[in-house]
Design an enzyme around this catalytic site. Structure first.
Site, PDB file in Angstrom:
ATOM      1  N   ASN A   1       0.824  -1.208   0.000  1.00  0.00           N
ATOM      2  CA  ASN A   1       0.000   0.000   0.000  1.00  0.00           C
ATOM      3  C   ASN A   1       0.856   1.256   0.000  1.00  0.00           C
ATOM      4  OD1 ASN A   1      -1.987   2.015   0.435  1.00  0.00           O
ATOM      5  ND2 ASN A   1      -3.295   0.552   1.469  1.00  0.00           N
ATOM      6  N   ASP A   2       1.395   1.631   1.150  1.00  0.00           N
ATOM      7  CA  ASP A   2       2.123   2.888   1.256  1.00  0.00           C
ATOM      8  C   ASP A   2       3.356   2.934   0.359  1.00  0.00           C
ATOM      9  OD1 ASP A   2       0.322   3.854   3.150  1.00  0.00           O
ATOM     10  OD2 ASP A   2       1.418   2.901   4.787  1.00  0.00           O
TER      11      ASP A   2
END
Length: 473
Positions: free
Chosen positions: A395-396
């Site tokens: 994700n990040d």
């Protein structure tokens, strides 16, 4: 040349093995042999130390080796690739505990049992006494910090990031630690000195707890690396206390290597070490702009049709892949693509997962060839030439907000620039945010589609659909 001089020269052999082993750990292809070299270095160091000691009673040594070896073997045999960060945190704690116990045992042997009425400094000397106290302090702090880190990694105390009055508690515990250290070394009455060093142990455990308490999951790779470094310093302090050259050199090597890795992790996350201790990413509110308006979903059948036209594919693994135990389906997908002449690679972000190298370990469990693994610095410039990127559970580390939103918690953090590829598919259970608690702008890009579901099941379905759609060779 005396026997003592020969022994000291012999210690250079395990030191050389340590340096060579750590060097080979820096590359995926040589990491396994590096680990074997490090283990060999430890074995040689133990043998040299036993030779240096001469004829002594080996009963307790054998029992200790048997107990420690048994615990180590059981721990590793029960561990999976997804739980490697927890295992590393546990072993860091063992190192700290060993250093603290060595310090306590030496204090009892040199100060308490003789009861000569001179105090630790008078009996041992200022430097040896200080090294003993430091080994207790650092060892105990490493132990409590590692226990808390492992608990957070298991999710049992993951929400423990705010401790009321933490600042004054840390300052108070630190002051009491210094006072207890001074008293344990200076008091002449052995009963009072023994009580002081036990309080020193207690306060040091508290310092370790309060230091790690605010650290969230996003910063855990940095904390694990730092604890590894600190455990090396604890071992070095024990070496100074008992006058063992090997412990000093080995501990310093581990401490230096861990500290350099910690710095690398901080740079990779665009974080300072102070901000890690202060807590941060897990505490960010996710309420600002966390709704999605233009997300396109897909399914394995449609995704397989896209794969059939791709000639250059990059797979980006994240912690979600490890948590779903999807490394084998990911490897199977890569094999299926390679059989059709597709260039397929796995792009590894330095902090993907829960510790440095976590994704490498997970993929190695699925026997992914080393030449398919590529680091962030090498692959980022090539993304414009990539037909398709498949993001699995990350994700990040692929969020374009790191490059564009100056007010974002991850602003400036180096990421995998997957948005520059021609198409992107994201395998994820939901649109929930990552550790930073913010939306991922990648999910709304026109060339990005989402494959919602369990990563293992989605990848297995994708492999099946892809194999069904391509001609059998």
């Amino acid at each position: 040349m005396s026997a003592e001089e020969i022994t000291q020269l012999a210690y250079l052999v395990p030191v050389a093995l340590f340096v060579l082993g750590i060097k080979r750990l820096a590359r995926v292809r040589t990491a396994r042999t590096g680990n074997l070299i490090l283990a060999s270095g430890v074995l040689v160091a133990v043998v040299i130390t036993l030779v240096e000691m001469g004829l002594v009673n080996y009963t307790w040594m054998v029992l200790g080796l048997a107990a420690g070896g048994t615990v180590g073997v059981i721990t590793v045999l029960r561990a999976s690739a997804t739980s490697m960060p927890q295992v590393v945190a546990r072993f860091n704690g063992f190192s700290g505990a060993a250093a603290a116990l060595v310090g306590l045992a030496l204090f009892w042997e040199e100060v308490v049992f003789p009861d000569a009425g001179e105090g630790a400094i008078g009996l041992m000397g200022a430097m040896a006494g200080l090294a003993l106290a430091v080994s207790v302090v650092i060892g105990a702090a490493t132990l409590s910090g590692s226990i808390l880190a492992e608990a957070k990694l298991w999710g049992r105390l993951s929400r423990l990031t705010r401790v009321p009055g933490r600042g004054p508690l840390v300052v108070g515990a630190s002051i009491l630690t210094v006072v207890a250290m001074a008293l344990s070394l200076s008091l002449v009455d052995v009963r009072h000195a023994a009580l002081a060093i036990l309080f020193l142990l207690l306060f040091s455990l508290a310092v370790g707890f309060f230091a790690v308490a605010p650290v969230g999951g996003a910063d855990m790779p940095v904390m694990i690396s730092l604890l590894n470094s600190v455990s090396g310093l604890a071992v070095a302090a024990s070496g100074f206390a008992i006058g063992n050259t090997m412990l000093i050199m080995g501990g310093i090597i581990v401490g230096a290597a861990g500290l350099m890795l910690t710095q690398i992790m901080c740079v990779a996350m665009n974080r300072t070490l102070w901000s890690v201790f202060a807590g941060g990413l897990d505490e960010v509110a996710s309420g600002e702009g966390d709704s999605y308006e233009n997300v396109v979903g897909s399914d394995p059948e449609e995704a397989a049709m896209v794969l059939e036209a791709a000639r250059n594919v990059v797979i980006v693994p994240g912690y979600g892949l490890a948590a779903a135990r999807a490394q084998q389906p990911a490897a199977d997908l890569a094999d299926a693509l390679a059989e059709q002449g597709v260039q397929v690679r796995f792009a590894i972000h330095p902090v993907a997962g829960r510790m440095p190298g976590h994704m490498n370990v997970v993929l190695a469990e699925a026997n992914v060839p080393y030449d398919r693994l590529v680091e962030m610095e090498r692959v980022n410039s090539d993304f414009p030439n990539v037909d398709l990127v498949i993001v699995v559970g990350a994700n990040d580390v692929v969020n374009p907000a790191a490059n564009q939103a100056s007010g974002s918690p991850i602003a400036g953090m180096p990421i995998l620039d997957v948005e520059n590829a021609r198409r992107v598919m994201v395998v994820k259970r939901s649109l929930s945010p990552g550790y930073a608690g913010i939306k991922n702008e990648l999910f709304e890009r026109d060339h990005c589609t989402m494959l919602f579901g369990d990563a293992k099941q989605v990848l297995e379905d994708l492999v099946r659909e892809f194999r069904a759609g391509v001609p059998t060779p």
